[in-house]
Design a protein around this motif. Structure first.
Motif, PDB file in Angstrom:
ATOM      1  N   GLY A   1     -20.436   0.191  13.574  1.00 52.51           N
ATOM      2  CA  GLY A   1     -21.835  -0.144  13.323  1.00 52.51           C
ATOM      3  C   GLY A   1     -22.204  -0.255  11.862  1.00 52.51           C
ATOM      4  O   GLY A   1     -23.375  -0.441  11.536  1.00 52.51           O
ATOM      5  N   SER A   2     -21.232  -0.157  10.980  1.00 51.10           N
ATOM      6  CA  SER A   2     -21.522  -0.289   9.554  1.00 51.10           C
ATOM      7  C   SER A   2     -21.757  -1.745   9.201  1.00 51.10           C
ATOM      8  O   SER A   2     -20.931  -2.608   9.506  1.00 51.10           O
ATOM      9  CB  SER A   2     -20.350   0.261   8.728  1.00 51.10           C
ATOM     10  N   LEU A   3     -22.878  -2.052   8.570  1.00 45.58           N
ATOM     11  CA  LEU A   3     -23.150  -3.427   8.162  1.00 45.58           C
ATOM     12  C   LEU A   3     -22.213  -3.838   7.038  1.00 45.58           C
ATOM     13  O   LEU A   3     -21.696  -4.952   7.023  1.00 45.58           O
ATOM     14  CB  LEU A   3     -24.613  -3.560   7.729  1.00 45.58           C
ATOM     15  N   ALA A   4     -22.008  -2.959   6.067  1.00 47.94           N
ATOM     16  CA  ALA A   4     -20.962  -3.175   5.072  1.00 47.94           C
ATOM     17  C   ALA A   4     -19.649  -2.792   5.738  1.00 47.94           C
ATOM     18  O   ALA A   4     -19.446  -1.642   6.121  1.00 47.94           O
ATOM     19  CB  ALA A   4     -21.213  -2.309   3.845  1.00 47.94           C
ATOM     20  N   SER A   5     -18.770  -3.766   5.919  1.00 48.05           N
ATOM     21  CA  SER A   5     -17.586  -3.534   6.745  1.00 48.05           C
ATOM     22  C   SER A   5     -16.318  -3.395   5.910  1.00 48.05           C
ATOM     23  O   SER A   5     -16.063  -4.200   5.006  1.00 48.05           O
ATOM     24  CB  SER A   5     -17.408  -4.689   7.733  1.00 48.05           C
TER      25      SER A   5
ATOM     26  N   PHE B   1       0.832  -1.203   0.000  1.00 48.34           N
ATOM     27  CA  PHE B   1       0.000   0.000   0.000  1.00 48.34           C
ATOM     28  C   PHE B   1       0.868   1.255   0.000  1.00 48.34           C
ATOM     29  O   PHE B   1       1.877   1.333   0.704  1.00 48.34           O
ATOM     30  CB  PHE B   1      -0.906   0.015   1.231  1.00 48.34           C
ATOM     31  N   THR B   2       0.437   2.247  -0.765  1.00 48.55           N
ATOM     32  CA  THR B   2       1.190   3.489  -0.826  1.00 48.55           C
ATOM     33  C   THR B   2       0.293   4.637  -1.265  1.00 48.55           C
ATOM     34  O   THR B   2      -0.569   4.466  -2.140  1.00 48.55           O
ATOM     35  CB  THR B   2       2.383   3.378  -1.791  1.00 48.55           C
ATOM     36  N   ASP B   3       0.502   5.799  -0.679  1.00 52.18           N
ATOM     37  CA  ASP B   3      -0.265   6.988  -1.055  1.00 52.18           C
ATOM     38  C   ASP B   3       0.106   7.506  -2.434  1.00 52.18           C
ATOM     39  O   ASP B   3      -0.616   8.322  -3.016  1.00 52.18           O
ATOM     40  CB  ASP B   3      -0.035   8.103  -0.027  1.00 52.18           C
ATOM     41  N   SER B   4       1.243   7.067  -2.967  1.00 52.91           N
ATOM     42  CA  SER B   4       1.718   7.587  -4.255  1.00 52.91           C
ATOM     43  C   SER B   4       1.106   6.861  -5.449  1.00 52.91           C
ATOM     44  O   SER B   4       1.343   7.254  -6.592  1.00 52.91           O
ATOM     45  CB  SER B   4       3.240   7.487  -4.325  1.00 52.91           C
ATOM     46  N   ALA B   5       0.341   5.801  -5.208  1.00 52.89           N
ATOM     47  CA  ALA B   5      -0.267   5.036  -6.298  1.00 52.89           C
ATOM     48  C   ALA B   5      -1.787   5.211  -6.273  1.00 52.89           C
ATOM     49  O   ALA B   5      -2.364   5.633  -5.265  1.00 52.89           O
ATOM     50  CB  ALA B   5       0.097   3.561  -6.170  1.00 52.89           C
ATOM     51  N   PRO B   6      -2.451   4.890  -7.386  1.00 52.87           N
ATOM     52  CA  PRO B   6      -3.903   5.086  -7.458  1.00 52.87           C
ATOM     53  C   PRO B   6      -4.658   4.246  -6.424  1.00 52.87           C
ATOM     54  O   PRO B   6      -4.269   3.124  -6.093  1.00 52.87           O
ATOM     55  CB  PRO B   6      -4.242   4.628  -8.875  1.00 52.87           C
ATOM     56  N   SER B   7      -5.740   4.819  -5.933  1.00 56.67           N
ATOM     57  CA  SER B   7      -6.666   4.117  -5.042  1.00 56.67           C
ATOM     58  C   SER B   7      -8.024   4.768  -5.215  1.00 56.67           C
ATOM     59  O   SER B   7      -8.142   5.826  -5.831  1.00 56.67           O
ATOM     60  CB  SER B   7      -6.203   4.192  -3.581  1.00 56.67           C
ATOM     61  N   ILE B   8      -9.054   4.127  -4.696  1.00 57.62           N
ATOM     62  CA  ILE B   8     -10.400   4.675  -4.860  1.00 57.62           C
ATOM     63  C   ILE B   8     -11.068   4.838  -3.496  1.00 57.62           C
ATOM     64  O   ILE B   8     -10.763   4.109  -2.558  1.00 57.62           O
ATOM     65  CB  ILE B   8     -11.269   3.806  -5.786  1.00 57.62           C
ATOM     66  N   PRO B   9     -11.977   5.810  -3.373  1.00 59.31           N
ATOM     67  CA  PRO B   9     -12.639   6.045  -2.080  1.00 59.31           C
ATOM     68  C   PRO B   9     -13.643   4.959  -1.745  1.00 59.31           C
ATOM     69  O   PRO B   9     -14.322   4.423  -2.626  1.00 59.31           O
ATOM     70  CB  PRO B   9     -13.333   7.392  -2.292  1.00 59.31           C
ATOM     71  N   VAL B  10     -13.718   4.627  -0.461  1.00 61.16           N
ATOM     72  CA  VAL B  10     -14.728   3.706   0.046  1.00 61.16           C
ATOM     73  C   VAL B  10     -15.568   4.461   1.062  1.00 61.16           C
ATOM     74  O   VAL B  10     -15.031   5.058   1.997  1.00 61.16           O
ATOM     75  CB  VAL B  10     -14.086   2.467   0.701  1.00 61.16           C
ATOM     76  N   ALA B  11     -16.879   4.426   0.898  1.00 58.30           N
ATOM     77  CA  ALA B  11     -17.752   5.214   1.768  1.00 58.30           C
ATOM     78  C   ALA B  11     -17.974   4.561   3.119  1.00 58.30           C
ATOM     79  O   ALA B  11     -18.055   5.232   4.144  1.00 58.30           O
ATOM     80  CB  ALA B  11     -19.088   5.456   1.076  1.00 58.30           C
TER      81      ALA B  11
ATOM     82  N   ILE C   1      -5.794   5.553   4.738  1.00 59.15           N
ATOM     83  CA  ILE C   1      -5.935   4.225   5.327  1.00 59.15           C
ATOM     84  C   ILE C   1      -6.502   3.285   4.262  1.00 59.15           C
ATOM     85  O   ILE C   1      -7.360   3.667   3.459  1.00 59.15           O
ATOM     86  CB  ILE C   1      -6.812   4.245   6.595  1.00 59.15           C
ATOM     87  N   TYR C   2      -6.000   2.030   4.263  1.00 61.51           N
ATOM     88  CA  TYR C   2      -6.337   1.070   3.226  1.00 61.51           C
ATOM     89  C   TYR C   2      -6.943  -0.184   3.844  1.00 61.51           C
ATOM     90  O   TYR C   2      -6.476  -0.677   4.864  1.00 61.51           O
ATOM     91  CB  TYR C   2      -5.082   0.711   2.425  1.00 61.51           C
ATOM     92  N   GLY C   3      -7.987  -0.696   3.199  1.00 59.30           N
ATOM     93  CA  GLY C   3      -8.717  -1.825   3.747  1.00 59.30           C
ATOM     94  C   GLY C   3      -8.075  -3.161   3.443  1.00 59.30           C
ATOM     95  O   GLY C   3      -7.626  -3.398   2.322  1.00 59.30           O
ATOM     96  N   THR C   4      -8.051  -4.034   4.451  1.00 57.26           N
ATOM     97  CA  THR C   4      -7.571  -5.408   4.269  1.00 57.26           C
ATOM     98  C   THR C   4      -8.493  -6.422   4.937  1.00 57.26           C
ATOM     99  O   THR C   4      -8.225  -7.623   4.897  1.00 57.26           O
ATOM    100  CB  THR C   4      -6.156  -5.591   4.853  1.00 57.26           C
ATOM    101  N   SER C   5      -9.557  -5.971   5.558  1.00 58.02           N
ATOM    102  CA  SER C   5     -10.487  -6.899   6.197  1.00 58.02           C
ATOM    103  C   SER C   5     -11.897  -6.358   6.059  1.00 58.02           C
ATOM    104  O   SER C   5     -12.106  -5.197   5.708  1.00 58.02           O
ATOM    105  CB  SER C   5     -10.140  -7.085   7.683  1.00 58.02           C
TER     106      SER C   5
END
Length: 253
Positions: free
Chosen positions: A166-170, A149-159, A182-186
């Protein structure tokens, strides 16, 4: 329970929408406790003036995540700071962490954590008024098991957020190797809604894409769908494959 109770008329689409309900139950009592702490603080207190705009943003927040939400960013960073400073106190007191924040934490503790969260957002992103989607990101660059993971490469927003809030979509995300984002792995990986009836119908999505080969166009072609909950139609019957088949294989040919 709130999302599902007394619901008997789900369709594929409305069940999908329920699964992506954006309400963050964790903040229901802690945020009002924080606002009460600010309201009760003397006018001359330095934190009173420093946090006026932040409190105003949280006071009008509906406790729902979205990629454009500044209060979501502020609330999550505030709660993260509280976890570091107060979680052991909650365990010692024998109460849940949100209950401790809501009923036992001092006004100064609540406000100082908000100030700390605001400062971190400002240092990392230039302003505490940073939308959640600018921070919480999905990234798939390589097929490495330990992803670089790196801030210098492309990524997309997750809402959506971690289920902790409490988010059902985790989407469990954190910084890596000094990253600011921050990047998701779980959390959610493969998601599906299936309707059984005279004909089976389903919609689904895979985190990233079906292929593990970075050179494939299917390596990351579901990333945007995953990040927004825009599940794709599942082609279950042969007739549904027309127009969607890249190649076919016939054993023995």
């Amino acid at each position: 329970m709130r999302v599902l109770e007394n619901k008997k008329d789900f369709t594929v689409e409305t069940l999908r929408d329920a699964a992506y309900d954006s309400y963050l139950t964790w903040f229901e009592k802690p945020v009002p406790a924080l606002i009460t702490a600010w309201d009760s603080t003397a006018a001359g207190d330095p934190l009173k003036a420093k946090l006026a705009d932040q409190i105003a943003a949280l006071r009008s927040w509906d406790f729902r995540w979205s990629a454009n939400s500044v209060p979501t960013s502020l609330a999550v960073y505030w709660a993260d700071d509280l976890q570091r400073s107060l979680r052991s106190d909650a365990r010692t007191a024998g109460v849940s962490f949100p209950e401790y924040v809501s009923t036992k934490a001092s006004p100064e503790q609540l406000l100082r954590s908000l100030a700390s969260a605001s400062d971190k957002l400002t240092v990392d992103f230039g302003t505490w008024k940073t939308p959640w989607g600018d921070i919480n990101r999905f990234q798939r660059l390589t097929d490495d098991i330990v992803h670089p993971f790196t801030d210098s490469a492309p990524s997309i927003p997750v809402a959506f957020t971690s289920a902790v809030w409490g988010s059902l979509a985790s989407f469990g995300a954190r910084p890596y190797k000094g990253s600011k984002k921050i990047y998701g792995t779980s959390g959610n990986s493969f998601v599906a809604v299936v309707e059984f009836g005279p004909r089976v119908r389903a919609i689904a999505v895979t985190a990233g894409g079906e292929s593990g080969n970075p050179a494939s166009k299917h390596f990351n072609d579901q990333a945007q769908r995953y990040a927004t909950g825009n599940l794709r139609e599942v082609y279950f019957y042969p007739g549904q494959l027309k127009g969607h088949t890249e190649r076919t294989y016939h054993p023995g040919n």
